[in-house]
Motif scaffolding. Sequence first.
Motif, PDB file in Angstrom:
ATOM      1  N   VAL A 191      27.196   1.264  26.718  1.00 29.66           N
ATOM      2  CA  VAL A 191      28.459   0.521  26.630  1.00 29.66           C
ATOM      3  C   VAL A 191      29.560   1.411  26.078  1.00 29.66           C
ATOM      4  CG1 VAL A 191      29.628  -1.351  25.396  1.00 29.66           C
ATOM      5  CG2 VAL A 191      27.418  -1.759  26.483  1.00 29.66           C
ATOM      6  N   ILE A 192      29.249   2.169  25.031  1.00 31.95           N
ATOM      7  CA  ILE A 192      30.225   3.087  24.446  1.00 31.95           C
ATOM      8  C   ILE A 192      30.610   4.159  25.459  1.00 31.95           C
ATOM      9  CG2 ILE A 192      30.611   4.794  22.640  1.00 31.95           C
ATOM     10  CD1 ILE A 192      30.556   2.015  21.524  1.00 31.95           C
ATOM     11  N   ALA A 193      29.614   4.654  26.204  1.00 30.11           N
ATOM     12  CA  ALA A 193      29.884   5.697  27.197  1.00 30.11           C
ATOM     13  C   ALA A 193      30.893   5.224  28.229  1.00 30.11           C
ATOM     14  CB  ALA A 193      28.587   6.124  27.876  1.00 30.11           C
ATOM     15  N   SER A 194      30.660   4.051  28.783  1.00 24.98           N
ATOM     16  CA  SER A 194      31.520   3.562  29.854  1.00 24.98           C
ATOM     17  C   SER A 194      32.872   3.091  29.347  1.00 24.98           C
ATOM     18  CB  SER A 194      30.820   2.424  30.599  1.00 24.98           C
ATOM     19  OG  SER A 194      31.603   1.953  31.662  1.00 24.98           O
ATOM     20  N   SER A 195      32.906   2.491  28.161  1.00 23.47           N
ATOM     21  CA  SER A 195      34.162   1.914  27.662  1.00 23.47           C
ATOM     22  C   SER A 195      35.109   2.945  27.096  1.00 23.47           C
ATOM     23  CB  SER A 195      33.857   0.854  26.596  1.00 23.47           C
ATOM     24  OG  SER A 195      33.232   1.444  25.465  1.00 23.47           O
ATOM     25  N   THR A 196      34.574   4.037  26.530  1.00 23.78           N
ATOM     26  CA  THR A 196      35.444   5.005  25.869  1.00 23.78           C
ATOM     27  C   THR A 196      35.030   6.459  26.054  1.00 23.78           C
ATOM     28  OG1 THR A 196      34.205   4.851  23.783  1.00 23.78           O
ATOM     29  CG2 THR A 196      36.059   3.357  24.043  1.00 23.78           C
ATOM     30  N   ALA A 197      33.727   6.764  25.902  1.00 23.29           N
ATOM     31  CA  ALA A 197      33.297   8.158  25.751  1.00 23.29           C
ATOM     32  C   ALA A 197      33.475   8.996  27.014  1.00 23.29           C
ATOM     33  CB  ALA A 197      31.837   8.213  25.294  1.00 23.29           C
ATOM     34  N   ARG A 198      33.240   8.413  28.184  1.00 23.57           N
ATOM     35  CA  ARG A 198      33.355   9.202  29.419  1.00 23.57           C
ATOM     36  C   ARG A 198      34.778   9.705  29.629  1.00 23.57           C
ATOM     37  NH1 ARG A 198      29.597   5.544  33.502  1.00 23.57           N
ATOM     38  NH2 ARG A 198      27.564   6.431  32.870  1.00 23.57           N
ATOM     39  N   ALA A 199      35.744   8.861  29.375  1.00 26.95           N
ATOM     40  CA  ALA A 199      37.142   9.278  29.547  1.00 26.95           C
ATOM     41  C   ALA A 199      37.492  10.387  28.564  1.00 26.95           C
ATOM     42  CB  ALA A 199      38.066   8.080  29.369  1.00 26.95           C
ATOM     43  N   ILE A 200      36.987  10.286  27.340  1.00 27.40           N
ATOM     44  CA  ILE A 200      37.262  11.312  26.335  1.00 27.40           C
ATOM     45  C   ILE A 200      36.570  12.616  26.709  1.00 27.40           C
ATOM     46  CG2 ILE A 200      36.817  11.949  23.938  1.00 27.40           C
ATOM     47  CD1 ILE A 200      37.293   8.951  23.286  1.00 27.40           C
ATOM     48  N   ALA A 201      35.329  12.528  27.190  1.00 23.98           N
ATOM     49  CA  ALA A 201      34.610  13.737  27.606  1.00 23.98           C
ATOM     50  C   ALA A 201      35.331  14.428  28.761  1.00 23.98           C
ATOM     51  CB  ALA A 201      33.184  13.382  28.007  1.00 23.98           C
ATOM     52  N   ALA A 202      35.842  13.653  29.691  1.00 17.95           N
ATOM     53  CA  ALA A 202      36.577  14.242  30.823  1.00 17.95           C
ATOM     54  C   ALA A 202      37.823  14.963  30.332  1.00 17.95           C
ATOM     55  CB  ALA A 202      36.950  13.150  31.821  1.00 17.95           C
ATOM     56  N   LYS A 203      38.489  14.395  29.338  1.00 18.19           N
ATOM     57  CA  LYS A 203      39.673  15.047  28.769  1.00 18.19           C
ATOM     58  C   LYS A 203      39.282  16.328  28.039  1.00 18.19           C
ATOM     59  CE  LYS A 203      43.774  14.106  25.954  1.00 18.19           C
ATOM     60  NZ  LYS A 203      44.501  13.064  25.170  1.00 18.19           N
ATOM     61  N   GLU A 204      38.162  16.296  27.331  1.00 21.78           N
ATOM     62  CA  GLU A 204      37.669  17.499  26.660  1.00 21.78           C
ATOM     63  C   GLU A 204      37.382  18.600  27.676  1.00 21.78           C
ATOM     64  OE1 GLU A 204      36.856  18.285  23.273  1.00 21.78           O
ATOM     65  OE2 GLU A 204      38.144  16.562  22.832  1.00 21.78           O
ATOM     66  N   ARG A 205      36.763  18.224  28.812  1.00 18.31           N
ATOM     67  CA  ARG A 205      36.435  19.208  29.839  1.00 18.31           C
ATOM     68  C   ARG A 205      37.702  19.813  30.433  1.00 18.31           C
ATOM     69  NH1 ARG A 205      32.691  22.676  31.305  1.00 18.31           N
ATOM     70  NH2 ARG A 205      31.183  21.135  30.524  1.00 18.31           N
TER      71      ARG A 205
ATOM     72  N   GLY B 236      20.364  17.005  25.403  1.00 11.73           N
ATOM     73  CA  GLY B 236      20.664  15.582  25.307  1.00 11.73           C
ATOM     74  C   GLY B 236      20.551  14.893  26.651  1.00 11.73           C
ATOM     75  N   THR B 237      21.096  13.694  26.716  1.00 11.15           N
ATOM     76  CA  THR B 237      21.145  12.922  27.956  1.00 11.15           C
ATOM     77  C   THR B 237      22.602  12.779  28.369  1.00 11.15           C
ATOM     78  OG1 THR B 237      19.179  11.668  27.328  1.00 11.15           O
ATOM     79  CG2 THR B 237      20.548  10.749  29.079  1.00 11.15           C
ATOM     80  N   ALA B 238      22.976  13.400  29.466  1.00 10.43           N
ATOM     81  CA  ALA B 238      24.368  13.411  29.893  1.00 10.43           C
ATOM     82  C   ALA B 238      24.884  11.988  30.089  1.00 10.43           C
ATOM     83  CB  ALA B 238      24.522  14.208  31.178  1.00 10.43           C
ATOM     84  N   LEU B 239      26.149  11.775  29.735  1.00 14.26           N
ATOM     85  CA  LEU B 239      26.744  10.450  29.880  1.00 14.26           C
ATOM     86  C   LEU B 239      26.667   9.949  31.314  1.00 14.26           C
ATOM     87  CD1 LEU B 239      29.968  10.690  27.667  1.00 14.26           C
ATOM     88  CD2 LEU B 239      27.665   9.994  27.005  1.00 14.26           C
ATOM     89  N   VAL B 240      26.775  10.862  32.262  1.00  8.43           N
ATOM     90  CA  VAL B 240      26.749  10.442  33.666  1.00  8.43           C
ATOM     91  C   VAL B 240      25.381   9.922  34.062  1.00  8.43           C
ATOM     92  CG1 VAL B 240      28.617  11.973  34.358  1.00  8.43           C
ATOM     93  CG2 VAL B 240      26.252  12.811  34.429  1.00  8.43           C
ATOM     94  N   ASP B 241      24.356  10.249  33.277  1.00  2.40           N
ATOM     95  CA  ASP B 241      23.003   9.808  33.608  1.00  2.40           C
ATOM     96  C   ASP B 241      22.632   8.482  32.963  1.00  2.40           C
ATOM     97  OD1 ASP B 241      22.562  12.104  35.132  1.00  2.40           O
ATOM     98  OD2 ASP B 241      21.827  13.244  33.416  1.00  2.40           O
ATOM     99  N   LEU B 242      23.493   7.975  32.079  1.00  2.00           N
ATOM    100  CA  LEU B 242      23.213   6.700  31.436  1.00  2.00           C
ATOM    101  C   LEU B 242      23.460   5.551  32.414  1.00  2.00           C
ATOM    102  CD1 LEU B 242      24.860   7.184  27.915  1.00  2.00           C
ATOM    103  CD2 LEU B 242      22.431   7.276  28.469  1.00  2.00           C
ATOM    104  N   ALA B 243      22.562   4.581  32.405  1.00 10.40           N
ATOM    105  CA  ALA B 243      22.734   3.401  33.243  1.00 10.40           C
ATOM    106  C   ALA B 243      23.721   2.469  32.564  1.00 10.40           C
ATOM    107  CB  ALA B 243      21.394   2.701  33.458  1.00 10.40           C
ATOM    108  N   ALA B 244      24.991   2.764  32.736  1.00 15.26           N
ATOM    109  CA  ALA B 244      26.040   2.062  32.005  1.00 15.26           C
ATOM    110  C   ALA B 244      26.751   1.057  32.907  1.00 15.26           C
ATOM    111  CB  ALA B 244      27.052   3.071  31.467  1.00 15.26           C
ATOM    112  N   PRO B 245      27.266  -0.041  32.340  1.00 11.42           N
ATOM    113  CA  PRO B 245      28.031  -1.011  33.121  1.00 11.42           C
ATOM    114  C   PRO B 245      29.381  -0.427  33.512  1.00 11.42           C
ATOM    115  CG  PRO B 245      28.120  -1.565  30.798  1.00 11.42           C
ATOM    116  CD  PRO B 245      27.155  -0.426  30.919  1.00 11.42           C
TER     117      PRO B 245
END
Length: 402
Positions: free
Chosen positions: A100-114, A212-221
């Motif tokens: 839930v955290i990955a999809s709601s906030t973390a993925r967008a932040i990780a993309a900005k970091e990249r 670790g387990t990449a955010l893209v691999d998490l079964a997120a909503p």
Amino acid sequence: MSHPSPRTRPRIDAAQRRARLGRRHLLAPDCRAATAEETADAVVALHASDPATVHLAACARLAVPDPKEVERALYEDRSLVRMLCMRRTLFAVDAELAPVIASSTARAIAAKERRGLVKWVREGLGWDERRLAEVTDRTLAALAARGEATAADLSAEVPELRATIVNSPGKPYEATVAVASRLLRTLAAEGSIRRSRPRGGWTSSTFRWAPGTALVDLAAPPAPEARAALARRWLAAYGPATVEDLTWWTGWTRTDTRHALAAVGAVEVTLDGDGGASTGVALPDDLDPVPTPAPWAALLPGLDPTAMGWKARDWYLDPAMTPRLFDRSGNVGPTVWWNGRIIGSWAQRPDGEIVRHLLSDEGGSAAAEAVAAEAARLTAWLGDVRVTPRFRTPLERELSTP
């Protein structure tokens, strides 16, 4: 989101909000938890920018405070995971909440970091994305082969990680940064690597890294569904509160926040506080009053999730205390609480003594005695450990000096 008329809105006063805080954040003694996972779940996520905060915040809420219990959750069971997420801040969250955290906030932040990393190495070193990808792959391969490694270990195997770039040359805040630091931060934000046990004790900021387990691999909503789920969890822990509180806490846009609140059927309420009435929101099944817990005191660490849980803090913090309890960036230092209000600060001196300074006489001798008992409890479980907050605040600095 339901918009009842101001005349018919449920009214929730500051005393009721403080009662919920004491119970739901596990700060009243009869509400304390048995496990580290319960403490994180109670406040949605534990601040982790300062490694010591995770342990101090969890132990303040444990019936039997023990750093080994927190280490079990972080490093053995891995039921608590560190994520760069809300407000681009590092938190420790329950592994079940991670998607839930990955999809709601973390993925967008990780993309900005990249994106920032790609630009940084291009401008600073002349690397294109292919070169960066090659260095990244070799770094991940070296980590996989070792199982765990420090940044220095990885830099020994991948020499490009030792390259440095001067940030903000000529400015007062000029800094020389190694590629290893920036790349590992980005990989951690993406979930490809994770922080393992630190070198030294639990207060150390020097971590070993592990795959670790990449955010893209998490079964997120999907993101809208995830934001609604996180809004529900936050309101259950921090509500009633204002729309601005949730917008600030998550780092979402106001539009995304309102859509998330509408998805969970949040109801507008009137918040009665010392400074007057304001409009807040609550879950529709959370409008009845909760019992006030027995009188309680707490010594919470700098960056504790309760102290940093709302943007509008007047109902638990006298604004006059802010300059002494917060640094210039808005980070809170160690705080002393009495029945849901901040009444002072504390610090640990080099000899281990826990010293307190109360900025309010609220609670009188009962508060003073309860605070002293909490200081003794903290002293007992800290033992020989010495804690210096990563973000120093004026009153904490004063108190820590013998």
